[in-house]
Design a protein around this motif. Structure first.
Motif, PDB file in Angstrom:
ATOM      1  N   ALA A 141       0.815  -1.215   0.000  1.00 15.53           N
ATOM      2  CA  ALA A 141       0.000   0.000   0.000  1.00 15.53           C
ATOM      3  C   ALA A 141       0.852   1.270   0.000  1.00 15.53           C
ATOM      4  O   ALA A 141       0.307   2.375  -0.018  1.00 15.53           O
ATOM      5  CB  ALA A 141      -0.926   0.004   1.214  1.00 15.53           C
ATOM      6  N   GLY A 142       2.171   1.109   0.020  1.00 13.58           N
ATOM      7  CA  GLY A 142       3.027   2.289   0.009  1.00 13.58           C
ATOM      8  C   GLY A 142       2.992   3.076   1.292  1.00 13.58           C
ATOM      9  O   GLY A 142       3.064   4.309   1.274  1.00 13.58           O
ATOM     10  N   VAL A 143       2.889   2.386   2.428  1.00 13.67           N
ATOM     11  CA  VAL A 143       2.869   3.034   3.738  1.00 13.67           C
ATOM     12  C   VAL A 143       4.297   3.118   4.272  1.00 13.67           C
ATOM     13  O   VAL A 143       5.036   2.133   4.247  1.00 13.67           O
ATOM     14  CB  VAL A 143       1.979   2.242   4.722  1.00 13.67           C
ATOM     15  CG1 VAL A 143       2.114   2.792   6.141  1.00 13.67           C
ATOM     16  CG2 VAL A 143       0.528   2.273   4.266  1.00 13.67           C
ATOM     17  N   ASP A 144       4.692   4.291   4.744  1.00 12.07           N
ATOM     18  CA  ASP A 144       5.977   4.440   5.415  1.00 12.07           C
ATOM     19  C   ASP A 144       5.880   3.799   6.796  1.00 12.07           C
ATOM     20  O   ASP A 144       4.872   3.968   7.504  1.00 12.07           O
ATOM     21  CB  ASP A 144       6.346   5.915   5.558  1.00 12.07           C
ATOM     22  CG  ASP A 144       6.838   6.531   4.257  1.00 12.07           C
ATOM     23  OD1 ASP A 144       6.396   6.078   3.169  1.00 12.07           O
ATOM     24  OD2 ASP A 144       7.645   7.471   4.318  1.00 12.07           O
ATOM     25  N   ILE A 145       6.938   3.112   7.201  1.00  8.62           N
ATOM     26  CA  ILE A 145       6.900   2.287   8.405  1.00  8.62           C
ATOM     27  C   ILE A 145       7.947   2.768   9.396  1.00  8.62           C
ATOM     28  O   ILE A 145       9.130   2.914   9.057  1.00  8.62           O
ATOM     29  CB  ILE A 145       7.137   0.807   8.044  1.00  8.62           C
ATOM     30  CG1 ILE A 145       5.969   0.297   7.186  1.00  8.62           C
ATOM     31  CG2 ILE A 145       7.303  -0.045   9.303  1.00  8.62           C
ATOM     32  CD1 ILE A 145       6.203  -1.063   6.572  1.00  8.62           C
ATOM     33  N   SER A 146       7.516   3.012  10.623  1.00 13.04           N
ATOM     34  CA  SER A 146       8.444   3.395  11.685  1.00 13.04           C
ATOM     35  C   SER A 146       9.086   2.154  12.276  1.00 13.04           C
ATOM     36  O   SER A 146       8.424   1.148  12.536  1.00 13.04           O
ATOM     37  CB  SER A 146       7.712   4.165  12.781  1.00 13.04           C
ATOM     38  OG  SER A 146       8.586   4.451  13.854  1.00 13.04           O
ATOM     39  N   VAL A 147      10.387   2.238  12.500  1.00 10.41           N
ATOM     40  CA  VAL A 147      11.146   1.142  13.102  1.00 10.41           C
ATOM     41  C   VAL A 147      11.924   1.709  14.276  1.00 10.41           C
ATOM     42  O   VAL A 147      12.726   2.625  14.113  1.00 10.41           O
ATOM     43  CB  VAL A 147      12.102   0.493  12.085  1.00 10.41           C
ATOM     44  CG1 VAL A 147      13.088  -0.444  12.787  1.00 10.41           C
ATOM     45  CG2 VAL A 147      11.315  -0.267  11.026  1.00 10.41           C
ATOM     46  N   GLY A 148      11.680   1.156  15.459  1.00 15.89           N
ATOM     47  CA  GLY A 148      12.370   1.622  16.655  1.00 15.89           C
ATOM     48  C   GLY A 148      13.132   0.544  17.373  1.00 15.89           C
ATOM     49  O   GLY A 148      13.582   0.742  18.502  1.00 15.89           O
ATOM     50  N   GLY A 149      13.298  -0.624  16.731  1.00 22.58           N
ATOM     51  CA  GLY A 149      14.024  -1.717  17.360  1.00 22.58           C
ATOM     52  C   GLY A 149      14.397  -2.769  16.334  1.00 22.58           C
ATOM     53  O   GLY A 149      13.790  -2.850  15.250  1.00 22.58           O
ATOM     54  N   ASP A 186      21.565   1.364  21.779  1.00 21.44           N
ATOM     55  CA  ASP A 186      21.237   0.440  20.691  1.00 21.44           C
ATOM     56  C   ASP A 186      21.172   1.134  19.329  1.00 21.44           C
ATOM     57  O   ASP A 186      21.078   0.467  18.291  1.00 21.44           O
ATOM     58  CB  ASP A 186      19.887  -0.241  20.955  1.00 21.44           C
ATOM     59  CG  ASP A 186      19.934  -1.211  22.127  1.00 21.44           C
ATOM     60  OD1 ASP A 186      20.980  -1.866  22.299  1.00 21.44           O
ATOM     61  OD2 ASP A 186      18.931  -1.296  22.855  1.00 21.44           O
ATOM     62  N   TRP A 187      21.174   2.459  19.341  1.00 16.75           N
ATOM     63  CA  TRP A 187      20.979   3.225  18.111  1.00 16.75           C
ATOM     64  C   TRP A 187      22.045   2.938  17.049  1.00 16.75           C
ATOM     65  O   TRP A 187      21.699   2.717  15.877  1.00 16.75           O
ATOM     66  CB  TRP A 187      20.920   4.708  18.453  1.00 16.75           C
ATOM     67  CG  TRP A 187      20.677   5.640  17.302  1.00 16.75           C
ATOM     68  CD1 TRP A 187      21.569   6.519  16.755  1.00 16.75           C
ATOM     69  CD2 TRP A 187      19.458   5.811  16.563  1.00 16.75           C
ATOM     70  NE1 TRP A 187      20.998   7.232  15.737  1.00 16.75           N
ATOM     71  CE2 TRP A 187      19.687   6.814  15.589  1.00 16.75           C
ATOM     72  CE3 TRP A 187      18.203   5.219  16.636  1.00 16.75           C
ATOM     73  CZ2 TRP A 187      18.718   7.241  14.700  1.00 16.75           C
ATOM     74  CZ3 TRP A 187      17.216   5.646  15.749  1.00 16.75           C
ATOM     75  CH2 TRP A 187      17.474   6.635  14.788  1.00 16.75           C
ATOM     76  N   PRO A 188      23.347   2.918  17.379  1.00 17.29           N
ATOM     77  CA  PRO A 188      24.335   2.651  16.335  1.00 17.29           C
ATOM     78  C   PRO A 188      24.111   1.306  15.632  1.00 17.29           C
ATOM     79  O   PRO A 188      24.279   1.212  14.406  1.00 17.29           O
ATOM     80  CB  PRO A 188      25.667   2.667  17.093  1.00 17.29           C
ATOM     81  CG  PRO A 188      25.412   3.552  18.265  1.00 17.29           C
ATOM     82  CD  PRO A 188      23.999   3.244  18.661  1.00 17.29           C
ATOM     83  N   GLY A 189      23.725   0.295  16.392  1.00 13.51           N
ATOM     84  CA  GLY A 189      23.465  -1.002  15.774  1.00 13.51           C
ATOM     85  C   GLY A 189      22.269  -0.982  14.839  1.00 13.51           C
ATOM     86  O   GLY A 189      22.301  -1.584  13.759  1.00 13.51           O
ATOM     87  N   ALA A 237      23.397   8.854  12.422  1.00  6.75           N
ATOM     88  CA  ALA A 237      22.785   8.301  11.211  1.00  6.75           C
ATOM     89  C   ALA A 237      23.507   8.809   9.964  1.00  6.75           C
ATOM     90  O   ALA A 237      23.778   8.041   9.027  1.00  6.75           O
ATOM     91  CB  ALA A 237      21.305   8.664  11.167  1.00  6.75           C
ATOM     92  N   GLU A 238      23.817  10.087   9.943  1.00  2.39           N
ATOM     93  CA  GLU A 238      24.494  10.647   8.783  1.00  2.39           C
ATOM     94  C   GLU A 238      25.918  10.123   8.663  1.00  2.39           C
ATOM     95  O   GLU A 238      26.410   9.866   7.555  1.00  2.39           O
ATOM     96  CB  GLU A 238      24.465  12.175   8.885  1.00  2.39           C
ATOM     97  CG  GLU A 238      23.058  12.743   8.703  1.00  2.39           C
ATOM     98  CD  GLU A 238      22.966  14.234   9.005  1.00  2.39           C
ATOM     99  OE1 GLU A 238      24.026  14.845   9.248  1.00  2.39           O
ATOM    100  OE2 GLU A 238      21.834  14.752   8.996  1.00  2.39           O
ATOM    101  N   ALA A 239      26.590   9.921   9.802  1.00  2.50           N
ATOM    102  CA  ALA A 239      27.946   9.374   9.771  1.00  2.50           C
ATOM    103  C   ALA A 239      27.955   7.955   9.217  1.00  2.50           C
ATOM    104  O   ALA A 239      28.946   7.525   8.603  1.00  2.50           O
ATOM    105  CB  ALA A 239      28.548   9.402  11.170  1.00  2.50           C
ATOM    106  N   ALA A 240      26.845   7.237   9.410  1.00  2.00           N
ATOM    107  CA  ALA A 240      26.734   5.871   8.891  1.00  2.00           C
ATOM    108  C   ALA A 240      26.366   5.851   7.414  1.00  2.00           C
ATOM    109  O   ALA A 240      26.293   4.774   6.809  1.00  2.00           O
ATOM    110  CB  ALA A 240      25.700   5.092   9.696  1.00  2.00           C
ATOM    111  N   GLY A 241      26.101   7.023   6.848  1.00  2.00           N
ATOM    112  CA  GLY A 241      25.802   7.097   5.421  1.00  2.00           C
ATOM    113  C   GLY A 241      24.337   7.263   5.080  1.00  2.00           C
ATOM    114  O   GLY A 241      23.968   7.230   3.905  1.00  2.00           O
ATOM    115  N   LEU A 242      23.487   7.459   6.091  1.00  2.00           N
ATOM    116  CA  LEU A 242      22.054   7.642   5.827  1.00  2.00           C
ATOM    117  C   LEU A 242      21.772   9.103   5.477  1.00  2.00           C
ATOM    118  O   LEU A 242      22.340  10.015   6.083  1.00  2.00           O
ATOM    119  CB  LEU A 242      21.231   7.228   7.046  1.00  2.00           C
ATOM    120  CG  LEU A 242      21.317   5.745   7.453  1.00  2.00           C
ATOM    121  CD1 LEU A 242      20.480   5.488   8.696  1.00  2.00           C
ATOM    122  CD2 LEU A 242      20.869   4.837   6.308  1.00  2.00           C
TER     123      LEU A 242
END
Length: 424
Positions: A141-149, A186-189, A237-242
């Protein structure tokens, strides 16, 4: 203390139940009038209705966009648009320039897509996922999905591989709310795993986001800590290339009060519906907003009663003298808080009255003070306040809660009537 000052628990209305004083209430005959009728233009009978002014909603969005300037706007329409009706409010918000819609559950997002709001018209973000959720349906359906873990990323990637549809993901950082989102350790992982999946073509990290804990409390120490935490999460996030399309942090109070939190996208919820998320700072009008919903009912019964008459369950209100009572056909099954017992305000015949006694499942009573309005006369529970009526904020204060809860809890058996549907 329940009931009015100096009041007492009443005897039974017809003398069969002793009061605490030991006296018996004399037998009385109540004067009543006929049944109420409330029909719409199609001839359908309603005992009550919530009127939703979509022109006010559009004007509120325009005021918010003018206030924030450049950021895109996500109109938050979760929880049936805070009780206002998700689809009509979503369409009105898009007409007013919103380009994103925010939902909590996948079912809410999928319902908007099924109603015809396609990805070409609006991005829809869904953020409240549980294991085994409808990942594939959301992808298709083209829904953007939040991921927090990591568990959510793993389930989502499995659905991507099965469906062959790449995902659009918003990584959520817990910057201090302590609710959803990824903790800093846990964020860097999570960021690294998302970047690997992005490099494989399985997903695009379309957003990085977080949510405030106390943006509605100006000067709260958590605000600056969360601003700093979000900046740190973005830097990692930007340092990881995102390179996310949107970075977003601002809810309604932050949209109004914290321009440094606006980034690429703001997420007004309550403010879009014309209620102030910071009532201690200012009311709706102070921010150029107007409440969108008003709630009305029709008196179902009016009767004379003597002093000392008990009202509703438990007789937590007794009439201080001869008076008239009005029956309002709304109760906690319709979303009227039981905490409004003896406190909730209404307007009848231009006068404020207060709920007398317990709010029941389907009805409550007001003491009319001897006035005798006709059965079928309007009872205005809350509205914009422009006619001197109570507002949702007045109800929130009476019940010890917030205006979010007052409007969101209005139940499905209260029909919504939409006005201001045409622009221009």
């Amino acid at each position: 203390m329940d009931g009015p000052p100096g009041g007492r628990r009443a005897a039974g209305a017809f003398g069969g139940h002793p009061a605490r004083s030991g006296r018996l209430t004399p037998m009385t005959t109540a004067k009543t009038t006929g049944p109420a009728t409330f029909t719409d233009a199609d001839g359908r009978h309603h005992r009550a209705e919530a009127t939703v002014d979509l022109a006010a909603l559009r004007a509120n969005l325009a005021a918010l966009r003018e206030r924030t300037g450049g950021p895109a706007v996500m109109a938050v329409v979760k929880a049936d648009a805070y009780g206002h009706g998700a689809l009509p409010c979503a369409l009105a918000a898009l007409e007013a320039g919103a380009s994103w819609l925010g939902t909590a559950t996948p079912e809410e997002a999928l319902a908007l897509r099924a109603a015809g709001i396609g990805p070409d018209r609006a991005r829809i973000l869904c953020w409240l996922w549980t294991p085994g959720g409808p990942w594939e349906q959301a992808l298709r359906a083209g829904v953007d999905i939040s991921v927090g873990g990591r568990w959510a990323l793993d389930e989502l990637l499995a659905a991507v591989r099965t469906s062959g549809v790449p995902a659009r993901v918003h990584l959520k950082a817990d910057t201090g709310l302590g609710r959803g989102g990824c903790q800093p350790h846990d964020w860097p992982g999570l960021v690294a795993a998302a970047r690997r999946a992005e490099a494989e073509g399985l997903l695009t990290v379309a957003g990085v986001w977080s949510h405030f804990a106390a943006a509605d409390e100006p000067g709260h120490p958590s605000i600056q800590l969360q601003l700093d935490g979000f900046a740190a999460a973005l830097a990692q996030a930007e340092a990881a290339g995102l390179r996310p399309e949107v970075r977003h942090l601002a809810n309604s109070p932050a949209t109004l009060l914290l321009p440094q939190s606006h980034y690429d996208l703001v997420r007004p919820g309550l403010a879009m519906y014309g209620l102030s998320p910071v009532p201690e700072v200012g009311g709706p009008a102070d921010f150029g907003l107007r409440p969108v919903m008003s709630l009305t009912a029709r008196l179902a019964l009016v009767k004379e009663v003597p002093g000392g008459h008990g009202v509703s369950y438990g007789h937590h209100y007794t009439t201080p003298g001869s008076t008239t009572l009005g029956l309002v056909p709304l109760g906690y099954a319709d979303g009227i808080p039981r905490h409004a017992s003896n406190t909730g305000p209404v307007q009848i015949g231009g006068k404020w009255r207060t709920v007398a006694g317990r709010v029941a499942m389907d009805q409550f009573v007001v003491d009319l003070g001897g006035d005798a309005p006709a059965v079928g006369d309007e009872v205005l529970l809350f509205g914009s306040g422009e006619r001197g009526e109570p507002t949702a904020e007045d109800w929130a204060r009476a019940c010890g809660t917030i205006s979010y809860e007052i409007v969101t809890r209005i139940g499905a058996r209260v029909p919504r009537r939409y006005v201001g549907t045409a622009q221009g």
